[in-house]
Design a protein around this motif. Structure first.
Motif: not given
Lengths: 440, 294
Positions: A91, A112-113, A431, A434, B37, B39-44, B47-50, B261
């Motif tokens: 991915f 989620a991805l 997260k 958040w 941080d 993680d997979i949310y940031a991978l997606a 802009s969610t990278l903090r 992570n």
């Protein structure tokens, strides 16, 4: 070179130049190869599958080629242990295949991805009846979209759940004519079995490194996550009741404090009568038939998992087939999914692998309908419940078992273990909270 | 002078460039990553990278699993390194002995485990260590001892891994120590013998002091290698039972590639780097205070 002289030499040189030209073109072509064949809507379909399923699916593809001669399929086998990493890396590197077998607990992560193509419309257009699928299994493929409605992101391929395998002879010897249906009956049966033959036999084997049995018991009691799946609810009464029952089996010496790695050979020990109940999955039907000695073949059976008051729910596992958003060949990919979802294909797949089909109509095959061990699964599959649909689930699942193990080994009280578990889970889900605040 | 400097830069340039691109840059990127941080949310959605400052580090230091991984790794290093070097030294002394026959053969045979593949021999060791059918337990039973569940019992899993690692690695240090032993001037032994020193005195007063610099070098190499324990538990125990063989690198691997992570994984890497850095610094002090150097 046959001819001599200038013209021949000239021809030879031109040929050589042309050859170099072709060579470099071929090289350039092969360098660009991945990119081009991936973006070519007519190119072969890339299908990633895992483990034994990947080996077997190739055999089903002959019939697919006959029906759709225009669609070529390239199957790539991934070992289960490396599949998750490989998919995430693919991915990140934009190198995902067109379609893939995905363990259904991985769906939330790839959802989620944003990597998965919604399949609702294709499913309806193809006339695949949703209500033919076991509801709990189909539910694991439904993910909330941005607008809150549920989207179908995968089509169940085969299913997995946990129920009781047991020694029917020992159960009868202990004075129980039928398998237990609720927790009280189950516990009573284990106590009676423990009294047989100087306590040679434990009631149940619940390997300490396997979270599934405890999780199945807790699914029967209620949710383990709260506040919109953003906080742990392990200190709440539902999970506590499940943990108390589970830990009580070890405390009362009805189950040995053993990890699966400490039991050298589960089938040998089952045949010898180290334990009478074993909470495990469908692959063990085949293993029991293969590995138990012939004289023990009449002494085992399966039964749905007992619940707190009557037959209970169990876990909804298995694999789904998904199409990735990045695919340029979604139509062809869908053809393959529809083909593999036909009841006859599911029956052949079951014959080859022992994997249980997710469609009720596929269960009409004599190999399933006339097979008592499988029939217990058929009944259980009507009562399965999806795990929380959060990408962090697998991690929470393991934390849950580590906490349970501490309680079983007597190193921590249930109260403290659950509070600590909730704190861990809350930190893991920070997260999510958040992100929710960001969207609100 | 400036011309010389220019020439020096030109000559060193390519090497410096390679170091910058393949070492300095990734390390800096890793350090930056450890402050986020990812993680997979940031991978997606990037802009969610903090930017979280030192929170990854702070959280790691509060995670029991981190301390367990550190304790396991220290256990492995504190027991494994002396065991491994002791074995190397013993083997080197035997090879160096005046009475050693077939020396090249033994040198090769003892070095052989080093060049084998960890994964392949780990699988073989799993057979050796098998509770019921393993050769080691059969040996124990033959001398009347109870069998040990080497890889299934949390108390025995780490000793089993240490034994495996020491066996796998001692040959490498043995070769270095053997070379150092051969460099010890023979006339020193001669003189010591004339003064009436026995074999033990000759070892403690002649051989050992002259070996100290080499031992420190070998020690630092081994310590930094042993802190990076990963392949052995990954193949033999998957970090279990009860995470008794879960190492720092195992934690990093799981954080990074299992849970994605990457921020946490980078933080683990830097903490491990700090630990190795401190351990090597301590050992260098040993060298400075060593009796051989004044």
């Amino acid at each position: 070179m046959s001819g001599a002289g200038a013209p021949a030499a000239g021809r030879g040189r031109r040929k050589a130049i042309r050859r170099i030209g072709w060579g470099s073109a071929a090289l350039a072509g092969s360098l660009a190869g991945c990119g081009r064949s991936r973006s070519d809507p007519e190119g072969p379909l890339d299908f990633w599958a895992m483990g034994r399923e990947a080996e077997v699916v190739v055999e089903l593809l002959a019939a697919f080629r006959e029906r759709y001669p225009g669609v070529q399929v390239r199957v790539q086998q991934l070992p289960w242990t490396a599949a998750h990493e490989k998919l995430l890396t693919a991915f990140a590197g934009d190198a995902l295949p067109d379609l893939c077998q995905l363990g259904n607990t991985w769906l939330p992560e790839f959802s989620a991805l944003g990597a998965l193509e919604p399949l609702d419309e294709r499913m309806a257009a193809a006339g695949l009846p949703r209500d033919d699928y076991f509801a709990g299994i189909l539910d694991t493929n439904l993910m909330p979209a941005a607008d809150g409605a549920a989207q179908l992101l995968g089509v169940p391929w085969y299913v997995d759940t946990r129920l009781l395998f047991f020694r029917s002879d020992l159960l009868r010897a202990a004075g129980h004519a039928r398998p237990p249906e609720n927790w009280d009956e189950w516990r009573a049966a284990m106590q009676d079995i423990r009294r047989l033959d100087n306590g040679r036999t434990y009631g149940a084997l619940l390997p300490l490194n396997e979270p599934d049995p405890l999780f199945a018991l807790s699914l029967q009691q209620g949710p383990v996550l709260g506040d919109g799946d953003s906080r742990g609810a392990f200190s709440q009464p539902p999970f506590r009741r499940a943990l108390d029952f589970y830990a009580g089996l070890f405390r009362d010496d009805l189950a040995p404090r053993m990890a699966a790695t400490q039991v050298a050979n589960v089938w040998d020990e089952f045949a010898r009568g180290l334990f009478a109940f074993y909470v495990t999955g469908p692959w063990n039907i085949g293993e029991f038939r293969r590995r138990l000695p012939a004289e023990r073949q009449g002494d085992w059976a399966t039964a749905p998992l007992p619940g707190p008051d009557g037959p209970g729910v169990s876990t909804a596992g298995g694999s789904s087939l998904v199409v990735f958003k990045s695919s340029r060949r979604k139509e062809a990919a869908w053809k393959l999914i529809r083909f593999l979802s036909e009841p006859e294909m599911m029956q052949r797949f079951h014959a080859l692998t022992g994997d249980l089909p997710p469609r009720r109509s596929a269960w009409r095959a004599p190999a399933l309908a006339g097979d008592p061990p499988s029939q217990a699964f058929a009944r259980q599959l009507e009562r399965v419940r999806a795990a929380p649909k959060v990408p962090e689930w697998e991690r929470i699942f393991q934390e849950m078992q580590l906490a349970a193990e501490r309680v079983v080994q007597g190193r921590q009280g249930a109260e403290a273990a659950c509070r600590e578990l909730d704190a861990r889970v809350d930190a893991l889900l920070e997260k999510r909270r958040w992100l929710r605040g960001l969207r609100a | 002078m400036t011309k010389d400097a220019a020439a020096a830069w030109i000559l060193a340039g390519p090497a410096l460039l390679v170091i910058a691109v393949f070492f300095a840059l990734p390390v800096a990127a890793g350090l930056a990553l450890s402050l986020t941080d990812f993680d997979i949310y940031a991978l997606a959605d990037l802009s969610t990278l903090r930017f979280v400052g030192l929170r990854n580090y702070a959280q790691l230091l509060q995670t029991p699993l981190f301390w367990q991984a550190l304790a396991n790794t220290l256990y492995f290093v504190v027991v494994g390194v002396p065991a491994s070097i002791g074995l190397s030294l013993a083997a080197a002394l035997l090879l160096d002995s005046r009475f050693a026959r077939w020396q090249p053969f033994f040198r090769t045979a003892l070095f052989a485990p080093v060049v084998t593949t960890v994964v392949a021999v780990a699988v073989i060791w799993r057979y050796l260590l098998h509770t019921r059918y393993g050769l080691i337990n059969q040996g124990l039973e033959a001398i009347g001892l109870a069998p040990v569940d080497w890889l299934g019992d949390p108390h025995w899993s780490m000793p089993a891994i240490i034994a495996f690692a020491a066996w796998k690695n001692f040959g490498y240090n043995m070769i270095i120590l053997f070379a150092a032993l051969q460099a010890v001037p023979r006339d020193l032994y001669e003189a010591a013998r004339m003064d009436g020193a026995g074999a033990v005195r000759r070892f403690t007063d002649v051989t050992f002091p002259l070996l100290v610099p080499t031992l420190v070098l070998v020690g630092i190499l081994t310590v930094s290698g042993y802190f990076q324990l990963f392949a052995e538990p990954y193949v033999m125990t998957q970090g279990g039972p009860l995470r008794s063989t879960y190492s720092m690198l195992y934690l990093m691997y799981e954080e990074g590639f299992r849970w994605w992570n990457l921020g946490n994984a980078s933080a683990v890497a830097f903490l491990l780097f700090l630990v190795i850095f401190c351990a090597s610094g301590l050992m260098l002090r040993f060298d400075r205070d060593a009796p051989g150097r004044r």
